[in-house]
Design a protein around this motif. Structure first.
Motif, PDB file in Angstrom:
ATOM      1  N   THR A 155     -42.923 -52.421 -38.903  1.00  0.00           N
ATOM      2  CA  THR A 155     -44.155 -52.549 -38.134  1.00  0.00           C
ATOM      3  C   THR A 155     -44.460 -54.014 -37.840  1.00  0.00           C
ATOM      4  O   THR A 155     -44.805 -54.384 -36.703  1.00  0.00           O
ATOM      5  N   ASP A 181     -40.268 -47.831 -40.175  1.00  0.00           N
ATOM      6  CA  ASP A 181     -40.912 -47.785 -41.491  1.00  0.00           C
ATOM      7  C   ASP A 181     -41.077 -46.348 -41.981  1.00  0.00           C
ATOM      8  O   ASP A 181     -41.028 -46.082 -43.182  1.00  0.00           O
ATOM      9  N   LYS A 188     -43.942 -52.880 -44.962  1.00  0.00           N
ATOM     10  CA  LYS A 188     -44.119 -52.530 -43.551  1.00  0.00           C
ATOM     11  C   LYS A 188     -43.374 -53.525 -42.670  1.00  0.00           C
ATOM     12  O   LYS A 188     -43.899 -54.001 -41.648  1.00  0.00           O
ATOM     13  N   LYS A 208     -40.855 -44.116 -49.188  1.00  0.00           N
ATOM     14  CA  LYS A 208     -41.800 -44.342 -48.105  1.00  0.00           C
ATOM     15  C   LYS A 208     -41.712 -43.170 -47.136  1.00  0.00           C
ATOM     16  O   LYS A 208     -41.001 -43.191 -46.144  1.00  0.00           O
ATOM     17  N   ASP A 232     -51.496 -50.036 -42.139  1.00  0.00           N
ATOM     18  CA  ASP A 232     -50.540 -51.127 -41.915  1.00  0.00           C
ATOM     19  C   ASP A 232     -51.026 -52.061 -40.813  1.00  0.00           C
ATOM     20  O   ASP A 232     -50.962 -53.296 -40.944  1.00  0.00           O
ATOM     21  N   LYS A 270     -51.362 -44.091 -42.904  1.00  0.00           N
ATOM     22  CA  LYS A 270     -50.565 -45.246 -43.349  1.00  0.00           C
ATOM     23  C   LYS A 270     -50.342 -46.223 -42.188  1.00  0.00           C
ATOM     24  O   LYS A 270     -50.429 -47.438 -42.363  1.00  0.00           O
TER      25      LYS A 270
END
Length: 402
Positions: free
Chosen positions: A341, A69, A338, A192, A204, A200
């Motif tokens: 992730t 990500d 995301k 991103k 997430d 971040k």
């Protein structure tokens, strides 16, 4: 993402790359006795090479998801596959069991990128139904690897020694790595960046933990695969002690179940195309639940035999293949920003559920057929319950809001 970019995504190559994860795990199994003999160690010690590989996958997948990500899909997948290729060669050259185990851990850490990044790339490129459909191909490819790797590895071990199976794995991985270098695009949305990366990442994780849909799909995926892990834990003992089945013949039975899973994956991809991922998921869950009921019905109605055990399990694993792609895609579908992730955490959690279920199954098993069946049936029941409590109600709520 525009249609041109969709056409540039090498789906077949990504499926092939992801197949190396189960390939590296199952190809090692036939080599364990030879490795133990060379290093003068008991089989119980050498089996650690399987456990440490699974540990490496479980720990590395969330990390790779976060990195994908932040830095992009292409560099993380290329880096991971390069590590896997070098570690495979190092396994073949290992002079002690300690170094072999270390390189198995590194091998798992590298290949952990494949499934995570591939799922994220599918989500970047396709809508939820198409993502689930291509994930079905991914599941089918992994099923093929699970079915073929032990037999091919066994042949190489018998003809050229256990190290040859790792040399062959290295060569195949190197070819795929070269193709990835030339064909793999970057699918992550631009913008991103790494600014406030830690904040971040924490945000997430918090968002995913609070998401009912994420946990619902992840638990469905974890519990439905736990059924396979619990069966695989106790079935070899039951088949050997009560049905007098040797390892080779038992491998044939497991191979037939893998083949059923592959067929289910192909059928599932067609059903997704026609009816969408949610309907396919519901059909798969109904099928697995009915198959679990059939397993118990055969126990009460017929004498125990290879046929009465294998037949309902073929049906169960075929329907499992209808459940996995929509649940894998669903876990990340509602978190496109995301996706890496989400894919990493859901993969890791699903493996943890399967590993825990396998441990419980080994403790519960007492040589009785019911102790073999109950962990499987309970796992399927929990997957259906996860859908009813966490996914079905939430999907209906979102439709009403829309």
């Amino acid at each position: 993402m525009n249609p041109t970019q969709k056409q540039q995504l090498p789906v077949t190559l990504l499926v092939l790359a992801s197949a190396f994860s189960p390939l590296a795990m199952t190809a090692c199994v036939p080599a364990l006795p030879a490795i133990g003999a060379e290093f003068n160690l008991p089989l119980s010690t050498v089996q650690f090479a399987i456990s440490i590989y699974l540990l490496g996958l479980a720990l590395a997948q969330p990390i790779h998801g976060v990195l994908a990500d932040r830095y992009g899909r292409r560099p993380i997948l290329l880096w991971g596959f390069a590590v896997f290729t070098l570690a495979s060669l190092a396994c073949a050259l290992s002079g002690t069991m300690l170094w072999f185990a270390v390189f198995r851990l590194v091998q798992a850490t590298g290949i952990a990128t494949a499934t995570v990044v591939t799922r994220a790339m599918f989500r970047d490129t396709f809508n939820i139904d198409d993502s689930a459909r291509y994930t079905a191909y991914l599941a089918g490819g992994m099923g093929v690897a699970t079915m073929l790797a032990p037999a091919l590895s066994g042949y190489l071990i018998e003809t050229s020694g256990w190290r040859m199976s790792f040399y062959a794995m290295t060569g195949l991985a190197f070819v795929v790595l070269i193709r990835l270098l030339s064909m793999l695009p970057e699918t992550r949305q631009q913008g991103k960046t790494a600014e406030n990366a830690f904040e971040k990442m924490r945000a997430d994780f918090n968002n995913l933990i609070k998401s009912r849909l994420f946990w619902g799909y992840t638990l469905i995926y974890g519990f439905v695969n736990a059924a396979f892990f619990t069966f695989l834990t106790s079935a070899p003992l039951y088949f050997a002690d009560h049905l007098f089945t040797g390892p080779t013949l038992f491998g044939v039975y497991i191979g037939s179940m893998a083949f059923a899973y592959i067929c289910g994956s192909l059928i599932g991809s067609m059903i997704i195309r026609l009816h969408g991922s949610e309907r396919t998921l519901r059909l798969g869950l109904c099928g697995t639940f009915s198959s679990a009921g059939l397993i118990l019905l055969t126990l009460w109605s017929f004498p125990v035999s290879v046929f009465t055990i294998v037949s309902p399990f073929l049906l169960l694993f075929a329907f499992t293949a209808l459940v996995n792609p929509p649940s894998m895609a669903g876990a990340i579908a509602h978190h496109p920003d995301k996706a890496g992730t989400a894919a990493g955490i859901s993969n890791s959690m699903s493996m943890a559920i399967g590993a825990l279920a396998a441990v419980i199954a080994s403790l519960v098993y007492n040589g009785n057929i019911l102790s073999l069946y109950l962990p499987v049936v309970i796992s399927i029941a929990l997957s259906v319950l996860s859908y009813l409590l966490l996914v079905g109600c939430q999907i209906n709520y979102l439709k009403k809001v829309a």
